[in-house]
Design a protein around this motif. Sequence first.
Motif, PDB file in Angstrom:
ATOM      1  N   MET A  36       0.840  -1.205   0.000  1.00  0.00           N
ATOM      2  CA  MET A  36       0.000   0.000   0.000  1.00  0.00           C
ATOM      3  C   MET A  36       0.874   1.255   0.000  1.00  0.00           C
ATOM      4  O   MET A  36       0.670   2.181  -0.784  1.00  0.00           O
ATOM      5  CB  MET A  36      -0.887  -0.029   1.255  1.00  0.00           C
ATOM      6  N   LEU A  61      -3.210   2.481 -11.525  1.00  0.00           N
ATOM      7  CA  LEU A  61      -3.117   1.119 -11.000  1.00  0.00           C
ATOM      8  C   LEU A  61      -2.442   1.126  -9.624  1.00  0.00           C
ATOM      9  O   LEU A  61      -2.834   0.362  -8.724  1.00  0.00           O
ATOM     10  CB  LEU A  61      -2.347   0.247 -11.991  1.00  0.00           C
ATOM     11  N   LEU A  63      -2.724   3.476  -7.416  1.00  0.00           N
ATOM     12  CA  LEU A  63      -3.725   3.939  -6.448  1.00  0.00           C
ATOM     13  C   LEU A  63      -4.766   2.849  -6.183  1.00  0.00           C
ATOM     14  O   LEU A  63      -5.208   2.654  -5.047  1.00  0.00           O
ATOM     15  CB  LEU A  63      -4.394   5.226  -6.944  1.00  0.00           C
ATOM     16  N   ASP A  64      -5.160   2.138  -7.236  1.00  0.00           N
ATOM     17  CA  ASP A  64      -6.108   1.028  -7.066  1.00  0.00           C
ATOM     18  C   ASP A  64      -5.520  -0.044  -6.153  1.00  0.00           C
ATOM     19  O   ASP A  64      -6.189  -0.556  -5.246  1.00  0.00           O
ATOM     20  CB  ASP A  64      -6.421   0.376  -8.428  1.00  0.00           C
ATOM     21  N   ASP A  67      -5.440   0.989  -2.556  1.00  0.00           N
ATOM     22  CA  ASP A  67      -6.759   0.907  -1.915  1.00  0.00           C
ATOM     23  C   ASP A  67      -7.141  -0.528  -1.572  1.00  0.00           C
ATOM     24  O   ASP A  67      -7.699  -0.800  -0.506  1.00  0.00           O
ATOM     25  CB  ASP A  67      -7.833   1.533  -2.824  1.00  0.00           C
ATOM     26  N   ALA A  68      -6.837  -1.456  -2.486  1.00  0.00           N
ATOM     27  CA  ALA A  68      -7.159  -2.862  -2.224  1.00  0.00           C
ATOM     28  C   ALA A  68      -6.316  -3.402  -1.066  1.00  0.00           C
ATOM     29  O   ALA A  68      -6.825  -4.116  -0.197  1.00  0.00           O
ATOM     30  CB  ALA A  68      -6.921  -3.693  -3.492  1.00  0.00           C
ATOM     31  N   ALA A  71      -7.611  -2.019   2.363  1.00  0.00           N
ATOM     32  CA  ALA A  71      -8.823  -2.699   2.835  1.00  0.00           C
ATOM     33  C   ALA A  71      -8.487  -4.112   3.306  1.00  0.00           C
ATOM     34  O   ALA A  71      -8.960  -4.565   4.354  1.00  0.00           O
ATOM     35  CB  ALA A  71      -9.866  -2.742   1.717  1.00  0.00           C
ATOM     36  N   ALA A  89     -12.701 -13.191  -0.269  1.00  0.00           N
ATOM     37  CA  ALA A  89     -13.052 -12.435  -1.479  1.00  0.00           C
ATOM     38  C   ALA A  89     -12.096 -11.256  -1.666  1.00  0.00           C
ATOM     39  O   ALA A  89     -11.628 -10.982  -2.777  1.00  0.00           O
ATOM     40  CB  ALA A  89     -14.497 -11.941  -1.387  1.00  0.00           C
ATOM     41  N   LEU A  90     -11.786 -10.586  -0.565  1.00  0.00           N
ATOM     42  CA  LEU A  90     -10.862  -9.456  -0.661  1.00  0.00           C
ATOM     43  C   LEU A  90      -9.445  -9.921  -0.974  1.00  0.00           C
ATOM     44  O   LEU A  90      -8.711  -9.250  -1.713  1.00  0.00           O
ATOM     45  CB  LEU A  90     -10.860  -8.644   0.636  1.00  0.00           C
ATOM     46  N   ARG A  92      -8.630 -12.418  -2.804  1.00  0.00           N
ATOM     47  CA  ARG A  92      -8.572 -12.694  -4.245  1.00  0.00           C
ATOM     48  C   ARG A  92      -8.462 -11.392  -5.043  1.00  0.00           C
ATOM     49  O   ARG A  92      -7.712 -11.311  -6.018  1.00  0.00           O
ATOM     50  CB  ARG A  92      -9.797 -13.503  -4.681  1.00  0.00           C
ATOM     51  N   ALA A  93      -9.250 -10.367  -4.641  1.00  0.00           N
ATOM     52  CA  ALA A  93      -9.183  -9.071  -5.326  1.00  0.00           C
ATOM     53  C   ALA A  93      -7.792  -8.458  -5.158  1.00  0.00           C
ATOM     54  O   ALA A  93      -7.224  -7.898  -6.104  1.00  0.00           O
ATOM     55  CB  ALA A  93     -10.255  -8.131  -4.775  1.00  0.00           C
ATOM     56  N   ASP A  96      -5.329 -10.155  -7.443  1.00  0.00           N
ATOM     57  CA  ASP A  96      -5.483  -9.700  -8.830  1.00  0.00           C
ATOM     58  C   ASP A  96      -4.854  -8.326  -9.053  1.00  0.00           C
ATOM     59  O   ASP A  96      -4.155  -8.098 -10.040  1.00  0.00           O
ATOM     60  CB  ASP A  96      -6.977  -9.612  -9.198  1.00  0.00           C
ATOM     61  N   LEU A  97      -5.128  -7.408  -8.124  1.00  0.00           N
ATOM     62  CA  LEU A  97      -4.617  -6.051  -8.310  1.00  0.00           C
ATOM     63  C   LEU A  97      -3.103  -5.993  -8.139  1.00  0.00           C
ATOM     64  O   LEU A  97      -2.421  -5.256  -8.857  1.00  0.00           O
ATOM     65  CB  LEU A  97      -5.332  -5.076  -7.361  1.00  0.00           C
ATOM     66  N   ALA A 121       7.450  -5.173  -4.397  1.00  0.00           N
ATOM     67  CA  ALA A 121       6.493  -5.146  -3.280  1.00  0.00           C
ATOM     68  C   ALA A 121       5.153  -5.745  -3.697  1.00  0.00           C
ATOM     69  O   ALA A 121       4.505  -6.467  -2.920  1.00  0.00           O
ATOM     70  CB  ALA A 121       6.310  -3.714  -2.776  1.00  0.00           C
ATOM     71  N   ASP A 124       5.587  -9.565  -3.994  1.00  0.00           N
ATOM     72  CA  ASP A 124       5.599 -10.150  -2.643  1.00  0.00           C
ATOM     73  C   ASP A 124       4.180 -10.263  -2.086  1.00  0.00           C
ATOM     74  O   ASP A 124       3.801 -11.277  -1.502  1.00  0.00           O
ATOM     75  CB  ASP A 124       6.417  -9.271  -1.684  1.00  0.00           C
TER      76      ASP A 124
END
Lengths: 137, 137, 137, 137
Positions: A36, A61, A63-64, A67-68, A71, A89-90, A92-93, A96-97, A121, A124
């Motif tokens: 992050m 990307l 910033l996305d 955020d992921a 959270a 679920a988070l 997995r998201a 992906d990100l 980073a 990792d």
Amino acid sequence: METRTSSMIGRHPAVAVSGEARERLAICADSCLVCMQTCTTCADACLAEENVKGLVDCVRLNLDCADACRATASVLMRAIGGDARVARALLRACFDLCAACADMCAGHADEYAHCLICAEACRDCQHACKDLLDALL
Amino acid sequence: METRTSSMIGRHPAVAVSGEARERLAICADSCLVCMQTCTTCADACLAEENVKGLVDCVRLNLDCADACRATASVLMRAIGGDARVARALLRACFDLCAACADMCAGHADEYAHCLICAEACRDCQHACKDLLDALL
Amino acid sequence: METRTSSMIGRHPAVAVSGEARERLAICADSCLVCMQTCTTCADACLAEENVKGLVDCVRLNLDCADACRATASVLMRAIGGDARVARALLRACFDLCAACADMCAGHADEYAHCLICAEACRDCQHACKDLLDALL
Amino acid sequence: METRTSSMIGRHPAVAVSGEARERLAICADSCLVCMQTCTTCADACLAEENVKGLVDCVRLNLDCADACRATASVLMRAIGGDARVARALLRACFDLCAACADMCAGHADEYAHCLICAEACRDCQHACKDLLDALL
């Protein structure tokens, strides 16, 4: 080395997540925090580059992904006492990100030293999410 | 030890913040991250305690402090390339919340090991905010 | 119009904040949410502009303001049951960042329609923070 | 009614997401914001209830759902100019967490008016995520 995250987890009264999963959760949470912060800084460093115009998708990307990761780190801390399934679920998201952001930054790693570190980073964190997902199955 | 935060700051193309202030900024950003995560976990550990009813104000302050630290860590990363003055208002708010949360958790430190560690993380972050504010004057 | 925020506040069992202050708190929390979202979108719209190079400081300030608003909105919700004093430091920081971002965006309002709307949202939020600070004195 | 979110999206220079998907994105982003705020307040209201001990899992899920909604709202705003595919993983996570939180709060809706409203906000957001996912396929 015991980080403050693992130190806190060790003092959490709940034991819903234990053993290998608990260790991986601590590693994953710390990886999310580092990712992050690295992504937030990489976005700002991209903004400061002469060629910012060519880097706007990297900024997005970054910033996305930040955020992921943010959270996910918080939700993981609550998975110790709560229901670890909701964290999946988070995770997995986040996986992906981190994968998408690692690929993007790796593509600029020759030109921008901050993208090189950021790609590491993200990679990792991607692996830490995968390791934790496997342990929570 | 070079953390990834200081490593990223070292590769940021902008040099608006330099020398002592730059070092303190890296320390403060890392302290904010640790404090955010420690407070998030302390809130969850309090929820898992038998005496949760006596700890609701601690949960609230933990969550408030985590939110302030989270915002401050991100804003600090953008203070490297941008206008460091805008970070000062948030640093003061973060200082106040870390001080309040450190006091609250220190009051429970004998009974709850997670509050002891959380109080230390909050105090560290409070001091890191103060050190950076002094350097940005 | 009763928004879901004021509707939730009306059903919160605690009454530490009441009357005029409670109304202003609901307005301020909603203003923070709108400002956070508007600033996040303005940052992305700036990244998509041909002249992104001239807008990087606007992107930074947008992201800073969004982070401050996000933290403030959450802390305000916990000020209903908790200690409203801890919200004041963040309200002052949010006021400062909204004022700075409103000024920045207003300077581009002729050229960029998104900056015009963003400047309005920041100004609204700045005033809502001030009104609430006055009521919490 | 044009909210500030749809107003900002209408002034965003990028057109990667258009038509029906663009409308659903605006609705979903606003639903995420409302749900984030409602869940944050429901967590605090639960902490203020006499029976907080019986509500700790609701507090946890509220906070998890708020974090997922917060990340999703921000990522959605960057999906307008960027790559909408990266938003999909987070939309699925947000859908899952909103569904879980709606179920949890609905189970307390008879006793706690804040849980009733929160369940509605979570269900709305769950459906908005689904509608947007369908449009982004």
